[in-house]
Design a protein around this motif. Structure first.
Motif, short mmCIF file in Angstrom:
data_model
loop_
_atom_site.label_atom_id
_atom_site.label_comp_id
_atom_site.label_asym_id
_atom_site.label_seq_id
_atom_site.Cartn_x
_atom_site.Cartn_y
_atom_site.Cartn_z
N ALA A 160 0.73 -0.92 -0.05
CA ALA A 160 -0.22 0.13 -0.12
C ALA A 160 1.24 1.10 -0.30
O ALA A 160 0.59 2.79 -0.86
CB ALA A 160 -0.81 -0.17 1.12
N ASP A 161 1.97 1.46 0.58
CA ASP A 161 2.68 2.32 1.19
C ASP A 161 3.96 3.02 -0.44
O ASP A 161 3.83 3.84 -1.06
CB ASP A 161 3.64 2.00 1.93
CG ASP A 161 3.16 2.58 3.30
OD1 ASP A 161 2.42 2.34 3.65
OD2 ASP A 161 4.27 1.93 4.10
N HIS A 181 2.08 1.80 -3.77
CA HIS A 181 1.32 1.96 -3.83
C HIS A 181 1.25 3.50 -4.19
O HIS A 181 1.35 4.51 -5.03
CB HIS A 181 0.57 1.28 -4.24
CG HIS A 181 -1.13 2.08 -4.87
ND1 HIS A 181 -0.54 1.87 -6.44
CD2 HIS A 181 -1.84 2.46 -4.81
CE1 HIS A 181 -2.39 2.90 -6.89
NE2 HIS A 181 -2.77 2.90 -5.78
N ARG A 182 1.02 4.22 -3.19
CA ARG A 182 0.49 5.75 -2.57
C ARG A 182 1.81 6.42 -2.63
O ARG A 182 1.80 7.46 -3.45
CB ARG A 182 0.24 6.00 -0.86
CG ARG A 182 -0.17 7.24 -0.85
CD ARG A 182 -1.07 7.96 -1.82
NE ARG A 182 -1.95 6.75 -1.63
CZ ARG A 182 -3.38 7.49 -0.56
NH1 ARG A 182 -3.40 8.24 0.17
NH2 ARG A 182 -5.04 6.20 -0.86
N LEU A 204 1.88 6.98 -6.58
CA LEU A 204 0.50 7.70 -7.04
C LEU A 204 1.23 9.33 -6.50
O LEU A 204 1.23 10.25 -7.33
CB LEU A 204 -0.27 7.60 -6.09
CG LEU A 204 -1.32 8.11 -6.78
CD1 LEU A 204 -2.37 7.48 -7.96
CD2 LEU A 204 -3.45 7.43 -5.53
N ALA A 205 1.72 9.44 -5.65
CA ALA A 205 2.76 10.61 -4.88
C ALA A 205 3.29 11.44 -5.88
O ALA A 205 3.27 13.18 -6.95
CB ALA A 205 2.32 11.06 -3.79
N SER A 245 2.26 16.43 -2.22
CA SER A 245 2.92 14.94 -2.80
C SER A 245 2.65 14.76 -1.02
O SER A 245 3.10 13.49 -1.42
CB SER A 245 4.44 15.13 -3.55
OG SER A 245 4.89 13.92 -3.08
N MET A 288 -0.48 13.81 0.37
CA MET A 288 -0.74 11.97 0.27
C MET A 288 -0.23 11.48 0.74
O MET A 288 -0.63 9.91 1.44
CB MET A 288 -0.60 11.93 -1.00
CG MET A 288 -1.59 12.80 -2.43
SD MET A 288 -1.28 12.57 -3.82
CE MET A 288 -1.20 10.90 -3.93
N LEU A 289 1.66 11.37 1.31
CA LEU A 289 1.97 10.48 1.88
C LEU A 289 2.47 10.40 3.16
O LEU A 289 1.59 9.80 3.96
CB LEU A 289 3.78 11.02 1.97
CG LEU A 289 4.36 10.52 0.32
CD1 LEU A 289 5.98 10.79 -0.60
CD2 LEU A 289 4.15 8.96 -0.84
N ALA A 304 -1.40 8.64 4.01
CA ALA A 304 -1.16 7.12 3.95
C ALA A 304 -0.68 6.77 4.61
O ALA A 304 -0.60 5.69 5.38
CB ALA A 304 -0.44 6.81 2.20
N TRP A 358 8.78 6.39 -5.56
CA TRP A 358 9.38 4.95 -5.00
C TRP A 358 9.87 4.63 -4.71
O TRP A 358 10.41 3.52 -3.68
CB TRP A 358 8.47 3.63 -6.31
CG TRP A 358 8.61 2.35 -5.91
CD1 TRP A 358 7.51 1.22 -4.72
CD2 TRP A 358 10.19 1.40 -6.21
NE1 TRP A 358 8.76 0.30 -5.02
CE2 TRP A 358 9.77 0.39 -5.43
CE3 TRP A 358 10.68 2.06 -7.09
CZ2 TRP A 358 10.59 -0.66 -5.67
CZ3 TRP A 358 12.04 0.54 -6.73
CH2 TRP A 358 11.94 -0.79 -6.36
#
Length: 275
Positions: free
Chosen positions: A45-46, A48-49, A52-53, A137, A140-141, A144, A257
């Motif tokens: 999940a991290d 992916h986030r 996405l960020a 960004s 969002m991080l 999450a 990532w």
């Protein structure tokens, strides 16, 4: 009466020197080291986030830089063209004042117009959009639960920027301008060589008959009109700027990532463990 020696030394035989014990080498003390705890793998999940960020926040940040870059190019274009035509005016005047001295007043008028102010204001606007993208960004991080969201954002952007510069030095991607810039479509400009009113009066088209002194300075000043230059070059600069954002955004996805993986949280110590 003799007094006994409180610290008697072992007497050596007469005639032989006394031997001393060899000195031991000095060994500095070693500080105790604590065993390092291996970091656990980053949750999916991290990861992916983080990607996405990098795509959303990093994409907005690169869009802001693209806006500033396009505005700087559009602002520099009238200055460069006006400087060249102003220099050509000296050759046309044959030693007197520049025959195209009107390019600077019209450039100053354009800078004070709505179009010039909009181009100048787009430079700081792009910087603001860049900072907003980095803030999105990090937001969002953080939401999450990614470890060190600000560090991941700035480190990811720095790596993406460095990779973009390296790839840009290897080769650039350009958009071919099929047919050239549409100068002939301007309302006040006509560059059709077949038109006898375009070139110097009496020029038949033969390069040997070309007379620089017969060029109309007013035509050159119309070519250097900042409003027309920006209107003609604006779409091409915008398309080029948008196309140049594809590679940095893709690199940002991987850079975000990578930094989220490198800066992930260490393992939590077990309950009851002693240090």
């Amino acid at each position: 009466m003799t007094v006994p020696n409180p610290a008697p030394r072992s007497a050596a035989p007469q005639g032989q020197p006394m031997q001393q014990a060899p000195a031991q080498p000095y060994v500095p003390p070693v500080a105790p080291t604590q065993p390092t705890t291996p970091r656990p793998p980053m949750p999916k999940a991290d990861a992916h986030r983080a990607r996405l960020a990098g795509g959303i926040g990093g994409g907005i940040a690169w869009l802001g830089l693209g806006i500033s870059q396009a505005a700087i190019l559009l602002l520099a274009l009238p200055f460069v063209v006006s400087a060249v035509i102003f220099g050509v005016g000296f050759a046309l005047s044959e030693g007197g004042p520049s025959a195209t001295g009107g390019v600077w007043p019209q450039l100053g008028d354009w800078l004070g117009s709505a179009g010039g102010i909009a181009v100048i204001a787009a430079i700081p606007l792009g910087v603001v959009v860049w900072l907003v993208g980095l803030w999105i960004s990090a937001r969002m991080l953080r939401r999450a639960g990614v470890h060190r969201p600000v560090g991941v954002t700035w480190a990811g952007f720095g790596i993406a920027a460095a990779a973009t510069i390296v790839l840009g030095s290897l080769g650039s991607i350009t958009i071919p301008a099929f047919g050239g810039l549409p100068f002939a479509g301007g309302p006040n400009l006509d560059f059709d060589p077949s038109d006898t009113g375009w070139g110097p009066q009496g020029w038949s088209g033969d390069p040997g008959d070309f007379d620089p002194g017969a060029i109309d300075p007013g035509l050159l000043e119309r070519i250097a009109d900042p409003g027309q230059l920006v209107a003609l070059a604006g779409p091409w600069v915008a398309l080029g700027s948008l196309a140049s954002l594809v590679v940095p955004i893709v690199l940002s996805v991987f850079a975000w990532w990578w930094m989220a993986h490198a800066l992930r949280a260490p393992a939590q110590p077990e309950a009851g463990a002693t240090t």
